[in-house]
Design a protein around this motif. Structure first.
Motif, short mmCIF file in Angstrom:
data_model
loop_
_atom_site.label_atom_id
_atom_site.label_comp_id
_atom_site.label_asym_id
_atom_site.label_seq_id
_atom_site.Cartn_x
_atom_site.Cartn_y
_atom_site.Cartn_z
N SER A 108 0.82 -1.22 0.00
CA SER A 108 0.00 0.00 0.00
C SER A 108 0.86 1.27 0.00
N PRO A 109 1.88 1.38 0.89
CA PRO A 109 2.72 2.57 0.82
C PRO A 109 3.46 2.69 -0.51
N GLY A 110 3.89 1.56 -1.07
CA GLY A 110 4.58 1.57 -2.36
C GLY A 110 3.68 2.02 -3.50
N LYS A 111 2.44 1.55 -3.51
CA LYS A 111 1.49 1.96 -4.55
C LYS A 111 1.16 3.44 -4.40
N GLY A 112 1.02 3.90 -3.15
CA GLY A 112 0.79 5.32 -2.91
C GLY A 112 1.95 6.16 -3.43
N MET A 113 3.17 5.69 -3.17
CA MET A 113 4.36 6.40 -3.64
C MET A 113 4.38 6.47 -5.16
N GLN A 114 4.02 5.39 -5.83
CA GLN A 114 4.00 5.39 -7.29
C GLN A 114 3.04 6.45 -7.82
N ILE A 115 1.85 6.54 -7.23
CA ILE A 115 0.87 7.54 -7.66
C ILE A 115 1.41 8.94 -7.44
N VAL A 116 2.00 9.19 -6.28
CA VAL A 116 2.54 10.51 -5.95
C VAL A 116 3.69 10.88 -6.90
N CYS A 117 4.59 9.96 -7.14
CA CYS A 117 5.73 10.24 -8.02
C CYS A 117 5.29 10.49 -9.46
N GLN A 118 4.27 9.77 -9.90
CA GLN A 118 3.71 10.02 -11.24
C GLN A 118 3.06 11.39 -11.30
N LYS A 119 2.35 11.76 -10.22
CA LYS A 119 1.64 13.03 -10.17
C LYS A 119 2.59 14.21 -10.30
N ILE A 120 3.77 14.11 -9.70
CA ILE A 120 4.73 15.23 -9.78
C ILE A 120 5.62 15.14 -11.01
N GLY A 121 5.45 14.09 -11.80
CA GLY A 121 6.22 13.93 -13.03
C GLY A 121 7.65 13.48 -12.84
N ALA A 122 7.91 12.76 -11.77
CA ALA A 122 9.27 12.24 -11.52
C ALA A 122 9.62 11.21 -12.59
N GLY A 123 10.83 11.27 -13.08
CA GLY A 123 11.28 10.34 -14.12
C GLY A 123 11.30 8.91 -13.63
N GLY A 124 10.96 7.97 -14.51
CA GLY A 124 11.01 6.55 -14.20
C GLY A 124 9.77 5.99 -13.54
N TRP A 125 8.75 6.80 -13.31
CA TRP A 125 7.55 6.33 -12.64
C TRP A 125 6.42 6.25 -13.62
#
Length: 125
Positions: A108-125
């Motif tokens: 759950s924390p990992g999936k949340g992190m993936q959503i957050v990193c995609q939202k900010i446009g971080a590379g590789g997500w």
């Protein structure tokens, strides 16, 4: 399960306890996993600030709120706070011990992190 809670705590409890919510809440709280009892764990999309995010889930007769910080570039995850709220929405317990936790993509924390990193446009997500 019926919860008699006010404010945001009530909305979260209703969403997590019966899987239904009005459209506004359904868009706000994204299910990112389930606990060992099969209860949903949800990401609160309205409280995302940069790479800080909160997950909510059922805990006994109340709910838990866990706050995380993500380091998207390094794929590192940090736990900031755990709070447990009772049926009346009152804070029952709080732990502000901070520290790094392992990033596990399918948790759950990992999936949340993936959503957050995609939202900010971080590379590789």
């Amino acid at each position: 399960m019926y919860f008699k809670i006010g404010g945001i705590v009530g909305a979260i409890a209703i969403l997590l306890s019966n899987g239904s919510a009005i459209a506004q809440d359904a868009q706000r709280y994204l299910t990112v996993g389930h606990d060992k009892l099969g209860n949903s764990v949800a990401l609160d999309t309205k409280t995302i600030k940069g790479t800080t995010y909160k997950l909510y889930g059922i805990y006994g007769d109340g709910i838990f709120e866990t706050t995380f910080d993500a380091s998207c570039k390094e794929s590192r995850l940090f736990l900031n706070r755990i709070a447990i709220y009772g049926l009346d929405g009152q804070l029952l317990q709080e732990d502000q011990e901070k520290g790094e936790i392992p990033f596990v993509a399918n948790s759950s924390p990992g999936k949340g992190m993936q959503i957050v990193c995609q939202k900010i446009g971080a590379g590789g997500w």
